[in-house]
Design an enzyme around this catalytic site. Sequence first.
Site, PDB file in Angstrom:
ATOM      1  N   GLY A  86       0.824  -1.219   0.138  1.00 19.03           N
ATOM      2  CA  GLY A  86       0.012  -0.085  -0.118  1.00 19.03           C
ATOM      3  C   GLY A  86       0.776   1.378   0.121  1.00 19.03           C
ATOM      4  CB  CYS A  87       0.068   4.725  -1.135  1.00 20.95           C
ATOM      5  SG  CYS A  87      -1.469   5.031  -0.721  1.00 20.95           S
ATOM      6  CE1 TYR A  88      -1.738   8.366   3.683  1.00 24.58           C
ATOM      7  CE2 TYR A  88      -3.396   6.719   2.996  1.00 24.58           C
ATOM      8  CZ  TYR A  88      -3.053   8.061   3.174  1.00 24.58           C
ATOM      9  OH  TYR A  88      -3.820   9.211   2.906  1.00 24.58           O
TER      10      TYR A  88
END
Length: 303
Positions: free
Chosen positions: A111-113
């Site tokens: 995921g990006c975060y």
Amino acid sequence: MTVRVFIDGAEGTTGLEIRERLAGRTDVSLVTLDDARRKDVEARRTALNAADIVVLCLPDDAAREAVAMIANERTRVIDASSAHRVADGWTYGFPELGFDVATARFVSNPGCYPTGFLALVAPLVRAGLIPADWPLTVNAVSGYSGGGKALIARVEAEPDLAFRGYGYALSHKHVPEMRVHAGLTHAPVFAPAVVRAYRGMVVEVPLHLSALPARPTRDDLLGALHATFDGAPLVRVHDDTPAELLLSAQAAPSDLLHLYVFADADHARLVATLDNLGKGASGAAVQSLNLMAGLDPLAGLTV
């Protein structure tokens, strides 16, 4: 060697960017379905089994269904959903943290975060500078493109919408991968938000250095990050401490991940900046594809 790639869900934000990055490459051949067949189950089944590597850009349940449709032992999979990020038998697609993406059959795109969080925290936990059971907080803002077509349409239709805080139920889908892949005993408190910038992301982890058992200094923290990422072409560990970090509303695409440590004797702010559509999504998937296929690791990436 030409690698046959099928992007299942190529009409979404992530899928479109991956397709653009692969288009025109002579080392990749795209298996495509026209609009009339892209939701046809049998057409998808055929494409899934014809490809050397499949990239899934689908909702979680649809991604699981797609994997179940693969009826051979040859096709390899990169899943950009969150369905398999902590699943047994899947390799986490963050090679800079030591995950063996090149030889894996099933790879789960981070995921990006979590990409920002894990880059900052996992090396420090492994080095013993942060205990595995330490209570951590991660504050983050992202460009609105990460929310998909619905959020993109909403933000662009509401010119006064500048900030959108969310995740207040404290059960965000990114939290399990943060905990598991950082080696934490329990989950961090995750405070995400969307700002009025199309792409880009800032992830921050504050620390009370004087409360940590190891009482690490800034040099200790930087040393652990350098030991992990020096030589990684997509990760930059910065020794400088700029007075401010800016997120541009019209940031150019990038696949770089930047890491900073701001600290005094008692406190630290660990900060990661990245493109949520680059190293935080499409770029990470293309990087994994390159490694799995034995191609130029940086092909299709912006460094």
